[in-house]
Design a protein around this motif. Structure first.
Motif, PDB file in Angstrom:
ATOM      1  N   TYR A   1      -4.213  -8.441  -9.083  1.00  0.00           N
ATOM      2  CA  TYR A   1      -2.984  -7.675  -8.956  1.00  0.00           C
ATOM      3  C   TYR A   1      -2.428  -7.276 -10.310  1.00  0.00           C
ATOM      4  CZ  TYR A   1      -2.932  -9.261  -4.150  1.00  0.00           C
ATOM      5  OH  TYR A   1      -3.262  -9.492  -2.857  1.00  0.00           O
TER       6      TYR A   1
ATOM      7  N   ILE B   1      -7.050  10.470  -5.111  1.00  0.00           N
ATOM      8  CA  ILE B   1      -5.655  10.234  -4.810  1.00  0.00           C
ATOM      9  C   ILE B   1      -5.354   8.760  -4.629  1.00  0.00           C
ATOM     10  CG2 ILE B   1      -5.761  10.379  -2.293  1.00  0.00           C
ATOM     11  CD1 ILE B   1      -3.409  12.503  -2.806  1.00  0.00           C
ATOM     12  N   ASP B   2      -6.362   8.024  -4.319  1.00  0.00           N
ATOM     13  CA  ASP B   2      -6.151   6.595  -4.114  1.00  0.00           C
ATOM     14  C   ASP B   2      -6.129   5.817  -5.414  1.00  0.00           C
ATOM     15  OD1 ASP B   2      -8.260   6.643  -1.231  1.00  0.00           O
ATOM     16  OD2 ASP B   2      -6.130   7.011  -1.459  1.00  0.00           O
TER      17      ASP B   2
ATOM     18  N   ARG C   1       1.700 -13.557   0.093  1.00  0.00           N
ATOM     19  CA  ARG C   1       2.064 -12.343  -0.637  1.00  0.00           C
ATOM     20  C   ARG C   1       0.877 -11.871  -1.469  1.00  0.00           C
ATOM     21  NH1 ARG C   1       7.106 -12.210  -4.654  1.00  0.00           N
ATOM     22  NH2 ARG C   1       8.261 -12.177  -2.707  1.00  0.00           N
ATOM     23  N   TYR C   2       0.210 -12.812  -2.108  1.00  0.00           N
ATOM     24  CA  TYR C   2      -0.967 -12.449  -2.889  1.00  0.00           C
ATOM     25  C   TYR C   2      -2.216 -12.975  -2.215  1.00  0.00           C
ATOM     26  CZ  TYR C   2       2.423 -11.217  -6.344  1.00  0.00           C
ATOM     27  OH  TYR C   2       3.483 -10.624  -6.984  1.00  0.00           O
TER      28      TYR C   2
ATOM     29  N   ASN D   1       5.513   3.543  -8.499  1.00  0.00           N
ATOM     30  CA  ASN D   1       4.399   2.961  -9.245  1.00  0.00           C
ATOM     31  C   ASN D   1       3.599   3.967 -10.047  1.00  0.00           C
ATOM     32  OD1 ASN D   1       4.485   0.161  -8.732  1.00  0.00           O
ATOM     33  ND2 ASN D   1       4.056   0.649  -6.593  1.00  0.00           N
TER      34      ASN D   1
ATOM     35  N   GLN E   1      -7.471  -0.318  -9.819  1.00  0.00           N
ATOM     36  CA  GLN E   1      -7.688  -1.212  -8.707  1.00  0.00           C
ATOM     37  C   GLN E   1      -9.163  -1.519  -8.688  1.00  0.00           C
ATOM     38  OE1 GLN E   1      -7.675   0.869  -5.002  1.00  0.00           O
ATOM     39  NE2 GLN E   1      -6.839   2.644  -5.986  1.00  0.00           N
TER      40      GLN E   1
ATOM     41  N   GLU F   1       7.722  -0.727   0.273  1.00  0.00           N
ATOM     42  CA  GLU F   1       7.657  -0.498  -1.180  1.00  0.00           C
ATOM     43  C   GLU F   1       8.430  -1.582  -1.920  1.00  0.00           C
ATOM     44  OE1 GLU F   1       6.184   2.006  -2.771  1.00  0.00           O
ATOM     45  OE2 GLU F   1       6.982   1.723  -4.758  1.00  0.00           O
TER      46      GLU F   1
ATOM     47  N   MET G   1       7.575  -6.727  -3.198  1.00  0.00           N
ATOM     48  CA  MET G   1       6.760  -6.765  -4.393  1.00  0.00           C
ATOM     49  C   MET G   1       5.363  -7.290  -4.096  1.00  0.00           C
ATOM     50  SD  MET G   1       9.203  -7.994  -7.396  1.00  0.00           S
ATOM     51  CE  MET G   1       9.056  -9.687  -6.867  1.00  0.00           C
ATOM     52  N   GLY G   2       5.294  -8.046  -3.060  1.00  0.00           N
ATOM     53  CA  GLY G   2       3.998  -8.636  -2.767  1.00  0.00           C
ATOM     54  C   GLY G   2       3.008  -7.613  -2.268  1.00  0.00           C
TER      55      GLY G   2
ATOM     56  N   LEU H   1       1.615  -5.272  -3.198  1.00  0.00           N
ATOM     57  CA  LEU H   1       1.166  -4.466  -4.318  1.00  0.00           C
ATOM     58  C   LEU H   1      -0.069  -3.660  -4.028  1.00  0.00           C
ATOM     59  CD1 LEU H   1       1.462  -6.418  -7.595  1.00  0.00           C
ATOM     60  CD2 LEU H   1       2.378  -4.209  -6.993  1.00  0.00           C
ATOM     61  N   SER H   2      -1.028  -4.330  -3.479  1.00  0.00           N
ATOM     62  CA  SER H   2      -2.315  -3.653  -3.361  1.00  0.00           C
ATOM     63  C   SER H   2      -2.183  -2.422  -2.493  1.00  0.00           C
ATOM     64  CB  SER H   2      -3.356  -4.597  -2.801  1.00  0.00           C
ATOM     65  OG  SER H   2      -2.911  -5.081  -1.572  1.00  0.00           O
TER      66      SER H   2
ATOM     67  N   ALA I   1       0.459  -0.745  -2.158  1.00  0.00           N
ATOM     68  CA  ALA I   1       1.243   0.238  -2.898  1.00  0.00           C
ATOM     69  C   ALA I   1       0.371   1.007  -3.864  1.00  0.00           C
ATOM     70  CB  ALA I   1       2.360  -0.456  -3.658  1.00  0.00           C
ATOM     71  N   PHE I   2      -0.619   0.337  -4.378  1.00  0.00           N
ATOM     72  CA  PHE I   2      -1.472   1.006  -5.344  1.00  0.00           C
ATOM     73  C   PHE I   2      -2.506   1.886  -4.678  1.00  0.00           C
ATOM     74  CE2 PHE I   2       0.657  -0.929  -8.346  1.00  0.00           C
ATOM     75  CZ  PHE I   2       0.271  -2.164  -8.813  1.00  0.00           C
ATOM     76  N   SER I   3      -2.831   1.538  -3.453  1.00  0.00           N
ATOM     77  CA  SER I   3      -4.032   2.134  -2.904  1.00  0.00           C
ATOM     78  C   SER I   3      -3.841   3.587  -2.502  1.00  0.00           C
ATOM     79  CB  SER I   3      -4.509   1.322  -1.716  1.00  0.00           C
ATOM     80  OG  SER I   3      -3.505   1.339  -0.755  1.00  0.00           O
ATOM     81  N   ALA I   4      -2.666   3.957  -2.141  1.00  0.00           N
ATOM     82  CA  ALA I   4      -2.534   5.318  -1.641  1.00  0.00           C
ATOM     83  C   ALA I   4      -1.305   5.993  -2.207  1.00  0.00           C
ATOM     84  CB  ALA I   4      -2.444   5.306  -0.117  1.00  0.00           C
TER      85      ALA I   4
END
Lengths: 550, 567
Positions: free
Chosen positions: B519, B5-6, B513-514, B563, B11, A39, A42-43, A45-46, A48-51
């Motif tokens: 994002y 939930i996702d 990272r990306y 988040n 996204q 968590e 920071m990278g 992210l995806s 972290a957002f997905s579930a």
């Protein structure tokens, strides 16, 4: 929770439970740390957002530490759940539970040893005293008045019987409000067997009333640890009756079924869990790949969250302070520590009464919100000498320290609306030079050697649970959400829900809200076909995307 | 529903199926020709742009269950309305802004704001493309209207700097480190003093910048001149033609010996151009930062089609930007807009606010504070319940329309106030729109023979019924807050700071990272943006002690919230 004598008694009884629980917690902790790390990256992210599961860590971790803390003080089941700010818990404290006065009968034989039969000859239940049924019925009827949403749900869905064939085992507080829920489920076609999730919260007369109508209830006020698990087991283990749904509050029932009856557990159609702790346990199971049935998290639904935090605290802050101190708010200088949902509620209420409100906050986003809402953002140290009231709602610990208490004005009030009893460093006040004087129930004067007094409310425990009531309306929202979650899980087509933890679909959330609108005589506007098409929405919702912040 | 939930945060999956006119260039052309029959050539480019963009609503409105056909139909309606909108806008004020006014992108509104008035229309009609230009230092790698205006533009920029403290702090804090050293940033935004402050901040942080305008009318020539004089290659002037627009973008990209490695875009035109025209450059980009709703939509389309080969950052949906663009900004501008146009007194007036989303919440709070009696209409039961709990009556418009003194729409929907409502309004009732396009009030139904329109002030029309009853219509149903009030620099500052941080984050992120996706700005950055704006309020943030941080299980320096936190 407010009765010290009870606490002492409990300490002994709960000792074994405590050990088990902390092991349990430690296990959770190790799992949590891992996800915590991801968590923080920071990278990531995806992912972290997905579930949702990965969203949780911060909150969960908080939960853990508090659990331990809370344990050392209040080794009651209620104590351990007070952290979760689950309102359901607070029903234990609320005035309505005082109605259980009838059972202070000195009948010391355990209900387990008594043969009990209701008027219809059924004996598949275990309560304190079936004779109290009539009194309990009145309690339930009173609760029904305030739970119009469930009643209208009964009316709307009664003919369809959406729960026909559902066999629900439930483990919640057994109060008049949950009785309304249980009877609603029965009216919708379900068969229910129920047990208490808390050894002290059961209202015996309500349990009796439920048993009298044929719901198999296994609960009484003041169960022992052993009784607690015996009740759960009796509830689940019944010849010729296999549950296919679970309604849980705290996760004990789920845990028991999972460990003890894996075969039954596998065949469950769904679990509905209300409390933060229970949801956390489910996420653990799910993460470990051991959750083999779908589960529904009703704790994080929008309506529940907003009501448990923002709206409920907005009312109870004033109520709690008035009841305990009879303070006048106008023109008083108040510092509120933390500007989350609870803080926002407290600020709005106090501002409306003309208090001069300052905020302390660590999160710059919330701080900016406070600025824009017209509150000064300060550090506690800068204003501590001038303030009349300090209210903590951070969820943190030692927000108000001895050092700061030393510098407060004479007669200033310190209280906690947050999330556990750690926010005010009460331990530091237990020193010989300070005199404690209990002036009312829940109100202590702490007197400094120079005669200065600071008024401490509820010994730093939650003001809104200790010194004010939780409105039935709020419990109604939770109960309605639970009922809808059960209906959704039971009626979902095969494959909609897999072996995971789900949030209630937004549409259901909206339905819960709409059922409560009648109370306010609110008239919802309907979209015309044309408008719905323009917005690309269904006329009947859902109206907002999932990420909408409300 | 199982996926719910996702999807607590936006996204890629949440965004709708690609609609042809966005992704498919040919289709776009066709539509273009088709439309050209009906409208003036000047309108053409606007329409084209409008088609290729989606409003935030349209993004929200797409649901998985919506079938393909419905989708296209809705789209068409949308376009049509957009088209009407633009026509109005054009007659009055020939700005490209119309095309983006729907997106409630505040950046757009800078075009309307008072400061833009300074870009005087010089009578020099020769195209800047044909003129040789050079700065006082002899540089000529730019193309603007008139380099002589540089000094005047510089003053404008300095005024803006005063109101954008966050960027100035960022310059000071990061200036020594040059976190953007080596970054070659190509930008396509409105060119206003506020964006100029952003550009010069990027330069000070070590980036090389080349800039084009994202809007053919919004450029402030003086500011462009000042930037060019300062050594930034700017290709933009007020009143570009469609051809000029793409020429500028191309010049901006196509300088030999200079290959951009970052894109800062507003609307997605630049991204689109590079992706189509310079795929080899596109592949080597380190990242894209996109501000507008439409641009984000296009990026998600690309991403879905698997053609987004660089990481992109969505700054539009960051908490601070969203709250400021909607809640706080509207809370102020509803009062400002109404006062400026009608000088109405609010106390005791009966108001109905249609819609209780962020904008509606802001309007209600502001009006309640001035002692108005506020009613709310709402379609979403959750928001309706919130309105109840906040102490507003939730009514249907038809039930209260006879009594109210003001109707304010903020639903994002169309025909919320219909002719049947307006027929029953009191004499002198004010009708205005804070929502999101000019569709909320059914204006077409007011353009009938029996009703007389009387313009009493700029942006204020009296519509007079045969019986002499009049209603006061503001801004012809267009956005009140953009038409009749200003957008504070403070709000633009939040956007600009977010953009700068997003660029820094993308540029300095370690490899991997990306990935090739869109994002959201990391929450920590969001928090940093907020913290940079706190000194304006003299707010003193409390710091966690080590012990407290440990107890909460969060770092002392954030991020402080999970988040999914709703704020």
């Amino acid at each position: 929770m407010s009765d010290p004598a009870v606490e002492v008694k409990l300490e002994v009884k709960q000792a074994s439970k405590e050990v088990k629980e902390s092991e349990n917690v430690a296990e959770k902790y190790s799992a949590m740390t891992v996800s915590k790390n991801s968590e923080m990256n920071m990278g990531d992210l995806s992912s972290a957002f997905s579930a949702v599961p990965t969203h949780k860590p911060v909150k969960k971790q908080i939960q853990f530490v508090e659990d331990k803390q809370e344990f050392s003080r209040f080794p009651t089941k209620a104590g351990r759940r007070s952290l979760s700010r689950s309102i359901s818990q607070s029903s234990t404290d609320s005035y309505s539970s005082a109605a259980s006065y009838t059972d202070s009968s000195d009948d010391e034989t355990s209900p387990r040893d008594k043969t009990q039969v209701n008027s219809k000859g059924s004996s598949d239940f275990c309560v304190k005293n079936i004779k109290q049924a009539e009194f309990g019925r009145r309690e339930i009827e009173i609760a029904e008045q305030d739970m119009t949403a469930l009643i209208s749900l009964r009316k709307r869905a009664q003919s369809e019987k959406p729960l026909a064939g559902a066999k629900i085992v439930g483990c919640t507080h057994i109060t008049a409000q949950t009785a309304v829920l249980i009877e609603t489920l029965v009216a919708l076609g379900a068969q229910c067997r129920w047990t208490a999730c808390n050894i002290y919260s059961t209202q015996n007369e309500v349990a009796a009333a439920l048993s009298e109508t044929g719901v198999a209830v296994f609960a009484w006020k003041g169960e022992s640890e052993d009784d607690f698990w015996w009740c759960i087991d009796r509830c689940v283990n019944n010849e010729g009756w296999q549950p296919n749904m679970i309604l849980d509050d705290g996760g004990d029932l789920t845990h028991w079924m999972y460990k003890k009856y894996p075969n039954v557990f596998k065949k469950i159609r769904g679990i509905v869990e209300e409390s933060v702790t229970g949801v956390h346990r489910l996420y653990q199971l799910s993460k470990a790949g051991k959750l083999c049935v779908p589960a529904m998290n009703v704790n994080d639904s929008v309506t529940k969250q907003k009501f448990d935090n923002l709206y409920c605290c907005r009312e109870s802050i004033l109520d709690g302070l008035k009841r305990t101190t009879d303070v006048m708010f106008g023109g008083k200088q108040v510092v509120i520590c933390g500007y989350g949902e609870v803080g926002k509620g407290c600020c709005a209420a106090l501002k409306a009464l003309g208090s001069v409100v300052s905020i302390t906050e660590i999160d710059p986003i919330c701080a900016l919100q406070a600025c824009m809402d017209g509150f000064r953002v300060v550090k506690l140290n800068e204003v501590i000498r001038q303030v009349d009231v300090i209210i903590t709602c951070t969820g943190n610990k030692n927000v108000v320290t001895r050092d700061q208490l030393d510098r407060m004005k004479n007669g200033s009030i310190v209280c906690n609306m947050g999330h556990s009893n750690t926010e005010i460093d009460v331990a530091s006040l237990r020193t010989p030079e300070l005199t404690w004087e209990r002036v009312r129930s829940q109100v202590d004067h702490v007197i400094w050697p120079d005669g200065k007094r600071v008024i401490l409310l509820a010994e730093g425990r939650l003001l809104n649970l200790s010194c004010s009531t939780v409105p039935t309306f709020v419990l109604s929202i939770t109960a309605t959400t639970q009922a809808l979650a059960l209906i959704e899980l039971y009626n979902a087509p095969e494959g909609r829900y897999k072996q995971d933890v789900y949030l209630l679909p937004k549409k259901m959330d909206e339905y819960v809200a709409s059922l409560h609108l009648t109370t306010f005589d609110a008239h919802l506007t309907e979209l015309s076909d044309d408008q719905a098409k323009y917005l690309g929405l269904n006329k009947n919702g859902p109206f907002k995307p999932n990420y909408y912040r409300y | 529903m199982a996926e719910e939930i996702d999807q607590t945060l936006p996204q890629p999956d949440e965004y709708p199926e690609p609609c042809e006119d966005v992704v498919n260039g040919d289709e776009e052309e066709e539509n273009n020709k088709h439309q050209s029959v009906k409208c003036s050539p000047n309108l053409l480019q606007m329409l084209k742009a409008a088609e290729s963009r989606r409003t935030p609503q349209s993004r929200d409105r797409d649901r998985e269950e919506a079938s393909g056909t419905e989708e296209t139909e809705a789209q068409k309606t949308d376009m049509q309305i957009q088209f009407n909108d633009q026509k109005h806008e054009f007659n009055k004020r020939p700005a490209n802004t119309g095309r983006r006014s729907l997106s409630r992108s505040i950046s757009q509104s800078s075009t309307d704001s008072y400061s833009s008035a300074c870009s005087e229309s010089s009578e020099d009609e020769s195209s800047p493309r044909d003129k040789p230009q050079a700065t006082s230092k002899g540089l000529s790698d730019f193309c603007i209207k008139n380099i002589q205006q540089a000094e005047f533009g510089r003053r404008e920029i300095m005024i803006a700097e005063q109101e954008m403290p966050a960027l100035m702090i960022l310059r000071k804090r990061a200036g020594g480190e040059k976190p953007l050293a080596g970054a070659k940033v190509m930008g396509c935004t409105h060119i206003t003093p506020q964006t100029a402050v952003l550009m010069e901040t990027l330069s000070q942080l070590g980036a090389q910048c080349r800039w084009a305008a994202c809007n053919i009318f919004s450029t402030q020539n003086a500011v462009a001149a000042a930037l060019a004089e300062g050594g930034i290659s700017v290709f933009a002037w007020k009143g570009e033609s469609e051809d000029d627009f793409w020429w500028c973008i191309d010049r901006c990209v196509g300088a030999e010996s200079w290959q951009p490695n970052m894109i800062l875009d507003d609307g997605g035109d630049l991204t689109h151009w590079i992706q189509k025209k310079y795929p080899s450059i596109f592949k080597k980009l380190k990242g894209i930062v996109e501000e507008s709703v439409t641009g984000i939509y296009r990026l998600y389309q690309l991403s879905k089609a698997g053609r987004l080969c660089v990481p992109a950052m969505n700054v539009n949906d960051s908490v601070t930007k969203q709250k400021f663009d909607n809640l706080y900004c509207c809370k102020e501008s509803v009062l400002d807009g109404l006062k400026r146009t009608t000088d109405v007194m609010f106390g005791g007036k009966q108001v109905v606010v249609c819609g209780y989303g962020e904008v509606g919440k802001g309007c209600c709070a502001a009006l309640k504070a001035l002692g108005t009696v506020v009613n709310v209409t709402e379609a979403d039961p959750i928001c309706a319940l919130q309105a109840c709990m906040d102490g507003f009556r939730v009514m249907k418009l038809g039930e209260v329309v006879r009594q109210v003194d003001m109707v304010i729409t903020c639903t994002g929907n169309k025909n919320v106030v219909g002719r049947e409502h307006m027929d029953r309004m009191k004499n002198g009732c004010i009708v205005c729109n804070m929502g999101h396009s000019s569709t909320e009030i059914d204006l077409v139904s007011l353009r009938t023979a029996e009703l007389r329109w009387e313009r009493v002030r700029p942006q204020v029309d009296h519509v007079i019924w045969p019986d002499g009853r009049r209603i006061v219509l503001l801004a012809e149903g267009r956005l009140l807050n953009l038409s009749c009030s200003t957008v504070p620099s403070f709000v633009l500052s939040i956007t600009a700071t977010t953009q700068a941080l997003a660029l820094i984050e993308l540029y300095s992120a370690p490899e991997g990272r990306y990935k090739q996706d869109v994002y959201l700005l990391p929450k920590k950055m969001d928090e940093y943006v907020a913290s940079l704006h706190l000194p304006t309020f003299d707010a003193h943030l409390t710091e966690l002690t080590d012990e407290q941080g440990k107890y909460l299980g969060i770092s002392k320096h954030g991020p402080y919230k999970p988040n999914y936190y709703r704020y």
